[in-house]
Design a protein around this motif. Structure first.
Motif, PDB file in Angstrom:
ATOM      1  N   VAL A 214      38.301  11.085 -25.776  1.00 51.82           N
ATOM      2  CA  VAL A 214      36.856  11.306 -25.866  1.00 51.82           C
ATOM      3  C   VAL A 214      36.055  10.003 -25.821  1.00 51.82           C
ATOM      4  O   VAL A 214      34.835  10.025 -25.988  1.00 51.82           O
ATOM      5  N   GLY A 215      36.735   8.898 -25.576  1.00 52.15           N
ATOM      6  CA  GLY A 215      36.076   7.589 -25.577  1.00 52.15           C
ATOM      7  C   GLY A 215      34.889   7.513 -24.634  1.00 52.15           C
ATOM      8  O   GLY A 215      33.802   7.088 -25.028  1.00 52.15           O
TER       9      GLY A 215
ATOM     10  N   ASP B 152      31.979   9.611 -25.804  1.00 52.96           N
ATOM     11  CA  ASP B 152      31.305   8.946 -26.923  1.00 52.96           C
ATOM     12  C   ASP B 152      30.393   7.821 -26.423  1.00 52.96           C
ATOM     13  O   ASP B 152      29.263   7.669 -26.898  1.00 52.96           O
TER      14      ASP B 152
ATOM     15  N   THR C  26      36.666   6.592 -31.783  1.00 52.95           N
ATOM     16  CA  THR C  26      37.005   7.962 -31.373  1.00 52.95           C
ATOM     17  C   THR C  26      38.441   8.350 -31.757  1.00 52.95           C
ATOM     18  O   THR C  26      38.693   9.510 -32.060  1.00 52.95           O
ATOM     19  N   SER C  27      39.364   7.377 -31.756  1.00 53.07           N
ATOM     20  CA  SER C  27      40.741   7.698 -32.168  1.00 53.07           C
ATOM     21  C   SER C  27      40.768   8.134 -33.632  1.00 53.07           C
ATOM     22  O   SER C  27      41.476   9.078 -33.998  1.00 53.07           O
TER      23      SER C  27
ATOM     24  N   GLN D  42      36.749  18.670 -26.606  1.00 55.59           N
ATOM     25  CA  GLN D  42      37.858  17.741 -26.340  1.00 55.59           C
ATOM     26  C   GLN D  42      38.521  17.258 -27.627  1.00 55.59           C
ATOM     27  O   GLN D  42      39.724  17.081 -27.694  1.00 55.59           O
ATOM     28  N   LEU D  43      37.696  17.063 -28.656  1.00 61.40           N
ATOM     29  CA  LEU D  43      38.229  16.574 -29.926  1.00 61.40           C
ATOM     30  C   LEU D  43      39.161  17.606 -30.555  1.00 61.40           C
ATOM     31  O   LEU D  43      40.117  17.264 -31.238  1.00 61.40           O
TER      32      LEU D  43
ATOM     33  N   LYS E  60      39.393  11.647 -34.062  1.00 60.66           N
ATOM     34  CA  LYS E  60      40.405  12.677 -33.787  1.00 60.66           C
ATOM     35  C   LYS E  60      41.283  12.907 -35.024  1.00 60.66           C
ATOM     36  O   LYS E  60      41.598  14.055 -35.360  1.00 60.66           O
TER      37      LYS E  60
ATOM     38  N   GLY F 193      44.533   7.739 -28.209  1.00 54.81           N
ATOM     39  CA  GLY F 193      43.259   8.176 -28.762  1.00 54.81           C
ATOM     40  C   GLY F 193      43.072   9.657 -28.628  1.00 54.81           C
ATOM     41  O   GLY F 193      44.018  10.433 -28.677  1.00 54.81           O
ATOM     42  N   ALA F 194      41.838  10.037 -28.448  1.00 54.75           N
ATOM     43  CA  ALA F 194      41.504  11.447 -28.448  1.00 54.75           C
ATOM     44  C   ALA F 194      41.057  11.925 -27.068  1.00 54.75           C
ATOM     45  O   ALA F 194      40.758  13.081 -26.878  1.00 54.75           O
TER      46      ALA F 194
ATOM     47  N   TYR G  16      32.293  16.918 -26.164  1.00 51.49           N
ATOM     48  CA  TYR G  16      32.974  16.048 -27.133  1.00 51.49           C
ATOM     49  C   TYR G  16      33.730  16.893 -28.158  1.00 51.49           C
ATOM     50  O   TYR G  16      34.910  16.672 -28.434  1.00 51.49           O
ATOM     51  N   GLN G  17      33.029  17.881 -28.711  1.00 50.19           N
ATOM     52  CA  GLN G  17      33.623  18.753 -29.743  1.00 50.19           C
ATOM     53  C   GLN G  17      34.843  19.484 -29.205  1.00 50.19           C
ATOM     54  O   GLN G  17      35.875  19.565 -29.860  1.00 50.19           O
TER      55      GLN G  17
END
Lengths: 184, 124
Positions: free
Chosen positions: A147-148, A151, B67-68, A133-134, B71, A144-145, A130-131
């Motif tokens: 990472v959904g 999470d 999560t968005s 990818q973020l 970020k 988004g990121a 997660y870290q």
């Protein structure tokens, strides 16, 4: 003029009763609908200790559908919105939070590998993933990121369960489900 | 450089940007439809404050974010770290409800890669 047909809802009623649904939605999502569904979850699960995690997972699944479902409809505000199904169901041992929507067949391999990789990781590995990818660049075409899913796996109990039902050469129906155990 | 106060909605937090004090606060829940677009004013404010060479106190007091938004918060912290590295005066405060272990852990995870002053505080 259209004839007003009798619609038989009995089968649908029986099925939904069997599933013990706390929340169920099928249709064109919007940020407003998503917010209301979230409120419903908070109301019906207000005494559940994992309420924050369940709510968070529901929001991730709903926003994935809103942004990435291959079935799109234009809403009242002329915004493009995803169509699909969202459910929260309760049984004696826990809760299922699941979403279903169309995806392009070309995405199947990526999604399958991604979920299998996530399912193969323990909590510490998921945290590092997660870290990492973020802190990396946002994926192309992503709001988004990226990472959904990580999470969702971090917050829920047990592996993510998923399936693809092929419709035709272009599209499949993608179902993904997260599970939460009841503590008492 | 203007101060800005954005009111809370069901899906977005209250944001207070006070230019005189160099104080920024994000309070509440964050799962807007488009997090990058929603937080654009924060980055514009940071850029203006940093150009003016002011000190920055950045306070997060959040109950939930998707999560968005996570970020974007990472991007804000990276931005503050860069300012700190160049000699800018920066302090971050991470406030979490005292029984909210997830939000406490999230703050710890965010701060693990940072070398700027980062304070964790619980509140009732």
């Amino acid at each position: 003029m259209m004839e007003n047909e009798v619609i038989n809802l009995f089968k649908t009623y029986q099925e939904t009763s069997e599933y013990n649904l706390l929340v169920s939605f099928k249709g064109r999502l919007s940020q407003e609908v998503l917010t209301e569904l979230g409120s419903m979850i908070r109301t019906s699960l207000s005494t559940e200790s994992k309420i924050k995690k369940i709510f968070a997972v529901f929001i991730e699944l709903a926003q994935n559908m809103l942004h990435y479902s291959a079935e799109r409809k234009i809403n009242e505000e002329q915004k493009d919105a995803g169509v699909g199904i969202l459910i929260v169901r309760e049984n004696s041992i826990g809760y299922h939070v699941a979403s279903g929507n169309l995806v392009l067949n070309e995405k199947i391999e990526f999604l399958t590998e991604r979920i299998q990789k996530i399912n193969s990781m323990n909590k510490d590995e998921l945290k590092s993933f997660y870290q990492q990818q973020l802190r990396s660049e946002r994926p192309e075409d992503s709001k988004g990121a990226g990472v959904g899913l990580i999470d969702i796996a971090r917050k829920s109990d047990g592996p993510l369960v998923f399936r693809f039902d092929k419709l035709d050469g272009k599209l499949s129906f993608f179902t993904i489900s997260a599970f939460f155990t009841k503590e008492n | 450089m203007e101060s800005l106060h954005i009111q809370q909605t069901k899906t977005s937090p209250e944001i207070i940007l006070e230019s005189d004090k160099g104080l920024a606060e994000i309070i509440g829940e964050s799962y807007p439809e488009n997090a990058m677009a929603f937080y654009k004013p924060v980055f514009e404010w940071l850029s203006a404050i940093q150009t003016a060479g002011k000190q920055i106190q950045f306070r997060f007091q959040m109950d939930y974010f998707n999560t968005s938004s996570s970020k974007v918060i990472m991007d804000i912290l990276d931005n503050l770290q860069k300012y700190h590295d160049k000699g800018g005066k920066v302090e971050v405060e991470w406030l979490y409800k005292e029984d909210d272990e997830d939000m406490q852990e999230t703050g710890e995870e965010f701060s693990s890669d940072l070398s700027l002053p980062f304070k964790m505080k619980s509140y009732k």
